[in-house]
Design a protein around this motif. Structure first.
Motif, mmCIF file in Angstrom:
data_model
loop_
_atom_site.group_PDB
_atom_site.id
_atom_site.type_symbol
_atom_site.label_atom_id
_atom_site.label_comp_id
_atom_site.label_asym_id
_atom_site.label_seq_id
_atom_site.Cartn_x
_atom_site.Cartn_y
_atom_site.Cartn_z
ATOM 1 N N ASP A 172 0.880 -1.168 0.000
ATOM 2 C CA ASP A 172 0.000 0.000 0.000
ATOM 3 C C ASP A 172 0.918 1.218 0.000
ATOM 4 O O ASP A 172 2.030 1.154 0.532
ATOM 5 N N ARG A 213 0.760 3.579 1.813
ATOM 6 C CA ARG A 213 0.974 3.977 3.203
ATOM 7 C C ARG A 213 1.917 3.030 3.954
ATOM 8 O O ARG A 213 2.420 3.389 5.019
ATOM 9 N N THR A 214 2.122 1.832 3.427
ATOM 10 C CA THR A 214 3.055 0.874 4.038
ATOM 11 C C THR A 214 3.989 0.340 2.941
ATOM 12 O O THR A 214 3.871 -0.802 2.512
ATOM 13 N N SER A 219 -0.942 -2.760 7.489
ATOM 14 C CA SER A 219 -1.657 -3.449 6.407
ATOM 15 C C SER A 219 -1.935 -4.915 6.718
ATOM 16 O O SER A 219 -2.649 -5.571 5.958
ATOM 17 N N LEU A 266 -5.113 -0.387 8.739
ATOM 18 C CA LEU A 266 -5.566 0.322 7.546
ATOM 19 C C LEU A 266 -6.595 -0.491 6.764
ATOM 20 O O LEU A 266 -6.372 -1.672 6.467
ATOM 21 N N SER A 314 -0.580 5.743 -4.885
ATOM 22 C CA SER A 314 -0.458 7.172 -5.139
ATOM 23 C C SER A 314 -0.585 7.469 -6.632
ATOM 24 O O SER A 314 -0.152 6.676 -7.479
ATOM 25 N N ASP A 346 6.554 9.147 2.517
ATOM 26 C CA ASP A 346 5.243 9.628 2.943
ATOM 27 C C ASP A 346 5.118 11.140 2.750
ATOM 28 O O ASP A 346 4.380 11.809 3.467
ATOM 29 N N ILE A 357 1.177 10.926 -0.367
ATOM 30 C CA ILE A 357 0.102 10.392 0.466
ATOM 31 C C ILE A 357 -1.253 11.049 0.182
ATOM 32 O O ILE A 357 -2.303 10.406 0.307
ATOM 33 N N TYR A 366 5.783 4.277 8.819
ATOM 34 C CA TYR A 366 4.845 4.530 7.720
ATOM 35 C C TYR A 366 3.482 3.904 8.029
ATOM 36 O O TYR A 366 3.387 2.762 8.476
ATOM 37 N N GLY A 367 2.442 4.653 7.771
ATOM 38 C CA GLY A 367 1.078 4.166 7.951
ATOM 39 C C GLY A 367 0.471 4.467 9.305
ATOM 40 O O GLY A 367 -0.739 4.379 9.471
ATOM 41 N N GLN A 399 0.654 7.399 10.876
ATOM 42 C CA GLN A 399 0.140 8.775 10.795
ATOM 43 C C GLN A 399 0.197 9.487 12.151
ATOM 44 O O GLN A 399 -0.655 10.316 12.475
#
Length: 741
Positions: free
Chosen positions: A162, A164-165, A213, A225, A231, A247, A252, A294-295, A297
């Motif tokens: 992902d 995000r990961t 994830s 998530l 992206s 990120d 993102i 990462y992920g 947030q």
């Protein structure tokens, strides 16, 4: 059978004559029919082959499918009670000659017995039987005993889960094209089946921070998530080599949802993938770089700071939760250093112990009957310090502690002997403990590779006594689905099938490094019956040697320092603004320390002083590249009228790489004469340099034209940036001007 009907012309056409003629004709036809019936009733019929398996394991059922394919309509599976009537019997038995995953094929007593030490051994033995039947026929199956040479044999798979990961490889075309396939169960089934046939028995998934994830962590539930996102940003060419900044807001905040799926469904998906792997004797390991958040947030106060106690607690609980969530997950691996902000070695290991070590110890204590693997990469910390710090993990009764060492840096295709474990005193430091040797291939992404002699010699040269096994894979590439081929298969091939010969060689020879070239030639003959298998084998092996011969001479040890298919690195390592390795870089970059090669500066100094050497001089390296490339092209002349699409692609790759070999041959020659001219001021050397570099340009053009027949380009990679063959052509031309001026 020939039957002759002699119809007698009795003359005349009266009714008696016609009646007699008809009677004779009827009698003759009846005799013919009787003769046909007698012939076919007496003709030996092909017998049905009765097969019995005394194991119901999924691994064995899988392998039996290949036996059925090999036998075709002659195959019949009987119940175990009829074993005494079967021609093929599969069973599990602990023999003195067998080790775990080992097998024996016995062809005595007019039957074939396949005996496995365990389910895995019986699977591999059955696959071997199927291959022998396919290649040589049932009557020519040979008895054999095989035990695995290396215990662990697996791919390194940088996995883009992902945006995000991310993995280390996410800022690249390979990751962006493959991200959707990571959430496709059909992809994983195909991938796992293929790897099992090649004798791999584990898969290592590499990620910067995969937990959001994959799991819902108690106390940190909001980190998990939903959905799979990619992206849509306009990516930069280069990103931080330590994977920092993946990120960034423009990455993102500009996304598309590839799959609507919640975290519970994600968990079920990966449970299915791992269970399927188990059914093929393939374990899963998850290996990470650290410290990345990462992920997350910033939720719960999690950061990437080494002294953040919340982060430590989150990581520890994440490790444990991975094993709680996934019953078929075998192990976890840790890398320290990439993002630890200048921390000392002791601080890094303290953090890894407080998080990864304690996490797996928590899981091991809670599940005492389960066996775990803990892998610690010896990457930026000494092995002795690791063993001291992780003693509790080493001593845990249900945890196996393994080291992991980057054995050939980023280029397994360089030399069959490597010095880096010796330089680090690694074997001495681990004091008899076991390691996984990391074999990085950041060389062959476009073109199919296949040199059994190189692979076999490389594997035999691995320090065996401390070897638990190998992983083979890349940081610049995602071995997912092919996205480079023009007019691809539908659906697009998985990469390990497109590059099947390369992956088969490293898997099969890691299991048994004594497989002969004749067997590999027979495999080629079976796969490509339209081709002269001997010529194909020879051409493929010769062309493939372009990679190690060139890289063994022109040695940029890390992935961002050299990519042979584009003659590129990061600009700073190329010592110019483009990243192209021009003739000057070919002069001043050194050779692989175990290649047996002499560098260009050392050669020039030697000839100027009138000395000699036992090393291979640059001109001898160039000559060798010319020889193998020309030999490969010569063999291809005898393979023509091809209707097989895969074979066409393969032949095109062999021809393309042969032209690349000629390019590097002339480039090394030109660089050598240019360096010699600069030392001697002899104009003849300059003229020879210019002529060689002009020939190099000609073969670079042929390389590009041949490659573009079936491949998309430019290609954006995460380590050397954009590889644009047409743009590189302009830089190749500049080599000639460098030599002239």
């Amino acid at each position: 059978m020939n039957i002759f009907l002699n119809l007698i012309d009795l003359g005349g056409h009266n009714s008696k004559t016609n009646k007699l003629r008809k009677n004779i004709y009827k009698t003759t036809v009846l005799l013919c029919l009787l003769q046909c019936l007698l012939f076919f009733s007496c003709k030996k019929k092909e017998s049905i082959v009765n097969v019995v398996t005394l194991s119901k394991a999924h691994q064995v059922t899988f392998a039996l499918q290949d036996v059925e394919l090999a036998l075709g309509s002659l195959y019949r599976l009987l119940d175990p009670e009829f074993a005494d009537k079967a021609e093929i019997v599969l069973s599990i038995k602990e023999l003195d000659t067998l080790k775990p995953e080992g097998f024996k094929i016995d062809t005595t007593n007019n039957r074939i017995q396949v005996i496995g030490y365990d389910e895995a051994g019986l699977m591999y033995g059955t696959l071997e039987l199927a291959e022998q039947i396919k290649l040589y026929g049932l009557d020519n199956v040979k008895s054999v005993v095989q035990n695995p040479y290396l215990e662990m044999r697996g791919p390194k798979f940088n996995i883009p889960l992902d945006v995000r990961t991310p993995s280390y490889s996410d800022v690249s075309d390979a990751a962006q094209h493959n991200l959707p396939h990571m959430w496709d169960l059909n992809f994983w089934k195909n991938y796992i089946d293929t790897m099992a046939r090649y004798r791999y028995n584990y898969i290592s998934l590499w990620s910067l921070h995969p937990f959001p994830s994959l799991v819902k962590v108690p106390g940190y539930e909001d980190v998990a998530l939903d959905d799979v996102q990619r992206s849509t940003t306009n990516w930069n060419e280069h990103y931080n080599l330590m994977a920092i900044g993946f990120d960034a807001p423009e990455i993102i905040e500009n996304v598309e949802v590839l799959k609507n799926i919640n975290i519970e469904e994600k968990i079920e998906f990966w449970k299915s993938v791992m269970a399927y792997g188990k059914s093929r004797n393939i374990d899963f390991h998850i290996i990470t770089w650290n410290i990345f958040d990462y992920g997350t947030q910033g939720k719960y106060g999690i950061t990437d700071k080494i002294d953040n106690e919340i982060t430590k607690d989150y990581f520890r609980k994440s490790i444990k939760q991975l094993f709680v969530t996934y019953p078929d997950l075998k192990g976890i691996g840790v890398t320290t250093g990439e993002n630890m902000h200048g921390a000392k070695a002791e601080e890094k290991e303290n953090w890894a112990y407080e998080t990864y070590a304690k996490g797996i110890l928590d899981a091991a204590k809670e599940m005492p009957d389960r066996h775990f693997t803990f892998i610690h990469r010896q990457h930026q910390t000494g092995a002795k310090k690791i063993a001291e710090k992780f003693k509790e993990v080493v001593d845990a009764p249900n945890v196996e502690f393994l080291y992991c060492f980057k054995y050939a840096k980023a280029h397994v295709y360089s030399a069959t002997e490597q010095p880096y474990h010796e330089n680090d005193n690694f074997i001495e430091d681990i004091q008899g403990m076991k390691t996984i040797w990391g074999l990085r291939n950041d060389d062959t992404f476009y073109f199919r590779w296949g040199a059994p002699d190189f692979t076999r010699e490389f594997i035999k040269n691995l320090p065996y006594d401390v070897a638990k096994g190998i992983y083979f894979g890349s940081d610049q590439w995602i071995w997912g689905r092919d996205f480079l081929t023009k007019n691809p298969e539908t659906p697009k091939q998985i990469e390990v099938e497109k590059h099947w010969y390369q992956w088969l060689l490293w898997g099969r020879l890691s299991f048994d490094p004594y497989i002969s070239n004749e067997r590999f030639e027979d495999i080629l003959r079976s796969r490509f019956p339209d081709a002269d298998a001997h010529k194909l084998f020879s051409a493929w092996q010769n062309a493939s040697m372009v990679f190690p011969i060139t890289t063994g001479f022109h040695w940029g040890s890390l992935d961002f320092q050299w990519y042979i298919e584009g003659c590129k690195s990061r600009p700073e390592f190329a010592q110019n603004l483009t990243g192209f390795h021009d003739v000057n870089r070919f002069i001043n970059l050194g050779v692989h320390p175990k290649s047996g090669n002499q560098s260009i500066p050392d050669y020039v100094k030697m000839v100027s002083e009138g000395n000699t050497t036992t090393l291979k001089t640059p001109l001898e390296v160039a000559e060798n590249l010319q020889k193998i490339s020309e030999s490969a092209l010569k063999d291809l002349e005898d393979i023509h009228d091809i209707n097989n699409k895969e074979l066409k692609f393969t032949l095109n790759d062999i021809k393309t790489v042969s032209f690349l070999g000629k390019y590097y041959a002339h480039k090394i020659e030109g660089a050598t004469y240019l360096a010699w001219f600069r030392d001697s001021k002899n104009k003849e050397h300059q003229e020879l340099a210019v002529k060689a570099l002009e020939r190099a340009l000609g073969f670079w053009n042929r390389y590009v034209n041949q490659a573009m027949l079936q491949n998309h380009n430019p290609l954006w990679t995460n380590r050397v940036g954009i590889v644009d063959w047409k743009q590189i052509t302009e830089w190749v031309k500049q080599d000639i001007e460098i030599a002239k001026n």
